[in-house]
Design an enzyme around this catalytic site. Structure first.
Site, PDB file in Angstrom:
ATOM      1  N   SER A 153       0.846  -1.203   0.000  1.00  0.00           N
ATOM      2  CA  SER A 153       0.000   0.000   0.000  1.00  0.00           C
ATOM      3  C   SER A 153       0.873   1.242   0.000  1.00  0.00           C
ATOM      4  CB  SER A 153      -0.883   0.012   1.242  1.00  0.00           C
ATOM      5  OG  SER A 153      -0.086   0.321   2.384  1.00  0.00           O
ATOM      6  N   LYS A 154       0.208   2.371  -0.204  1.00  0.00           N
ATOM      7  CA  LYS A 154       0.906   3.662  -0.192  1.00  0.00           C
ATOM      8  C   LYS A 154       1.576   3.877   1.171  1.00  0.00           C
ATOM      9  CE  LYS A 154      -0.334   8.542  -0.307  1.00  0.00           C
ATOM     10  NZ  LYS A 154       0.815   8.846   0.494  1.00  0.00           N
TER      11      LYS A 154
END
Length: 505
Positions: free
Chosen positions: A264-265
């Site tokens: 994920s970011k």
């Protein structure tokens, strides 16, 4: 029958393109190009609530930067447009009507509150509510399977909200084929009656996706593993329409560097690596998320490391140009297991690509990004870059590795001086100045032969000369070979720097 290969990449413009999306686009591109096929970009923007300004433009720019541009799509109209789902709205109603007429779908008038109540009642009994064969005609749900034709017509005319649901078959076993995963068997009794269409005239993802893939003659659907649960419904929709389904391939997830869970970011923010191809400025917060491009990665390195997330050629080779990837790519070599994202490996790839670039190319980037070099002869910068590039992973490291070629050190590192400067150093350095004055500095060898000859003849010991000399030239015990430095800056500049160090001590 040999149909011409057509694949599509169909992102939603709900934000920046994550590198997982870029990898999906890349695998589609490689698959199509290997077989002389067409790579289509379709923008799935039916979810207007989540639409983000600038996201579509970002997708196009990212694909272009990676050098995997689409053959057909928005702005590159082929014979299958429009390529934005919002501009295809008028197409879907006839297909919904076909399904209803053929008893493959039905109208449902249940309100959100009523469905919520059903859910809560089920939960209270420890069950999960699924809208399907089990309860679609049990009396509490309001749909065209239990209402008369007149009642249905009346509800629709009076403007009541409705959805159209797919009538999932009962007691069937569905055999699905995935090019990566092989045969998958599904019991249709486990499926729910998914919503295909809403009374506001908008199709859901499932319907639009299948209709568009069919109308665009898509032969292979290559997408992320997260769509695997939708595969049964999509196959059933093809069957319901009497269409030949494309072949499906679901790519493995990209996992966090720890190997647990989806990348994920937040992982990127925490560990300091980008998860987007280009910088993205969030229109709602104006916060900028870093991209690979702006972080100094070469697009070839990004494409190369993405290709290895879930695929490998079955050989030892790791460095592939785009055309070599096209040549080597085979969807059968894509793994089922998730692919761990390794930030260090991405840096390794960038370092490798750095070495492949010419010093001329790299020095242009260096000059463009370094104000201190504006007045320096570009040919001199090329010579410097040639000496330091193998120590660098990013061009942003060049100045730190080479500043001493462009300006004399103003300070000398304490720890380095302590190590290098002894009581005999001043005397030896002034002797060295005399030696350098006689040296021929037109070649590295000339300087090296003279200085090394003098050290050996006088049995001085290399460290006693080399260490203080390096500190004088660089300001620290680091940098490239000292004879390379003297050759480039010239002996008179070298003498000046030695003198400065002697004056300080």
């Amino acid at each position: 029958m040999n149909k011409s290969i057509r694949v599509r990449f169909a992102p939603s413009p709900t934000g920046p393109l994550h590198i997982g999306g870029v990898r999906t686009a890349l695998f589609n591109y490689l698959f199509a190009k290997k077989q002389g096929g067409t790579f289509v970009l379709r923008i799935e923007d039916t979810d207007q609530k989540r639409f983000v300004n600038g996201a579509e433009d970002y997708i196009t720019k990212a694909l272009n930067w990676c050098n995997i541009p689409f053959d057909e799509g928005p702005g590159k109209e082929g014979n299958f447009g429009p390529y934005r789902q919002s501009e295809r709205k008028h197409l879907y109603k006839q297909y919904v009507d076909f399904l209803i007429e053929n008893n493959k779908a039905y109208y449902a008038f249940d309100t959100a509150d009523a469905l919520d109540l059903e859910r809560k009642n089920h939960e209270a009994k420890g069950k999960t509510f699924i809208y399907n064969w089990h309860n679609r005609t049990r009396g509490r749900l309001v749909n065209s399977l239990v209402l008369s034709k007149e009642e249905v017509a009346k509800k629709i005319e009076s403007g009541q909200d409705y959805v159209v649901r797919f009538l999932a078959p009962q007691d069937e076993t569905l055999e699905l084929t995935d090019l990566i995963r092989g045969t998958i068997t599904i019991d249709t009794n486990t499926l729910d009656d998914k919503v295909l269409f809403k009374s506001d005239g908008m199709p859901t993802y499932h319907l639009a996706n299948v209709v568009d893939d069919s109308l665009m003659n898509i032969t292979h659907v290559i997408r992320g593993e997260e769509w695997l649960p939708s595969l049964a419904l999509h196959q059933l929709l093809y069957n319901a329409f009497g269409w030949e389904a494309p072949e499906f391939a679901h790519l493995p997830l990209i996992l966090k560097p720890t190997g647990k869970g989806k990348l994920s970011k937040r992982d990127g923010d925490k560990l300091g690596f980008p998860v987007f191809p280009l910088n993205w400025e969030d229109p709602s917060t104006n916060r900028i998320s870093k991209g690979y491009k702006e972080s100094g990665y070469f697009p070839e390195a990004v494409v190369n490391f993405l290709a290895f997330l879930g695929w490998n050629p079955g050989t030892e080779q790791e460095l592939f140009s785009l055309s070599e990837l096209v040549e080597a790519f085979d969807i059968k070599n894509v793994n089922k297991a998730g692919a761990r994202f390794d930030p260090d490996k991405t840096k390794w790839f960038n370092h490798q690509y750095m070495q492949k670039q010419s010093a001329e190319t790299l020095s242009k980037i260096f000059i463009d990004t370094t104000p201190e070099l504006k007045a320096i002869d570009p040919d001199y910068v090329v010579l410097v870059v040639d000496l330091i590039k193998e120590r660098a992973t990013f061009t942003s490291e060049f100045w730190g590795l080479s500043h001493y070629f462009f300006k004399a050190p103003e300070t000398f590192e304490e720890a380095a001086l302590k190590k290098a400067w002894k009581e005999h150093s001043k005397d030896l350095m002034s002797q060295l100045i005399g030696v350098l004055e006689t040296a021929d500095d037109s070649s590295v060898e000339g300087i090296q032969t003279t200085v090394k000859g003098w050290i050996t003849e006088n049995e001085i010991g290399f460290g006693k000369i080399m260490m203080p000399l390096r500190v004088a030239l660089v300001g620290a015990l680091e940098g490239v070979d000292v004879f390379d430095i003297i050759h480039l800056i010239g002996k008179s500049e070298a003498i000046k720097r030695i003198q400065t160090l002697m004056d300080h001590h």
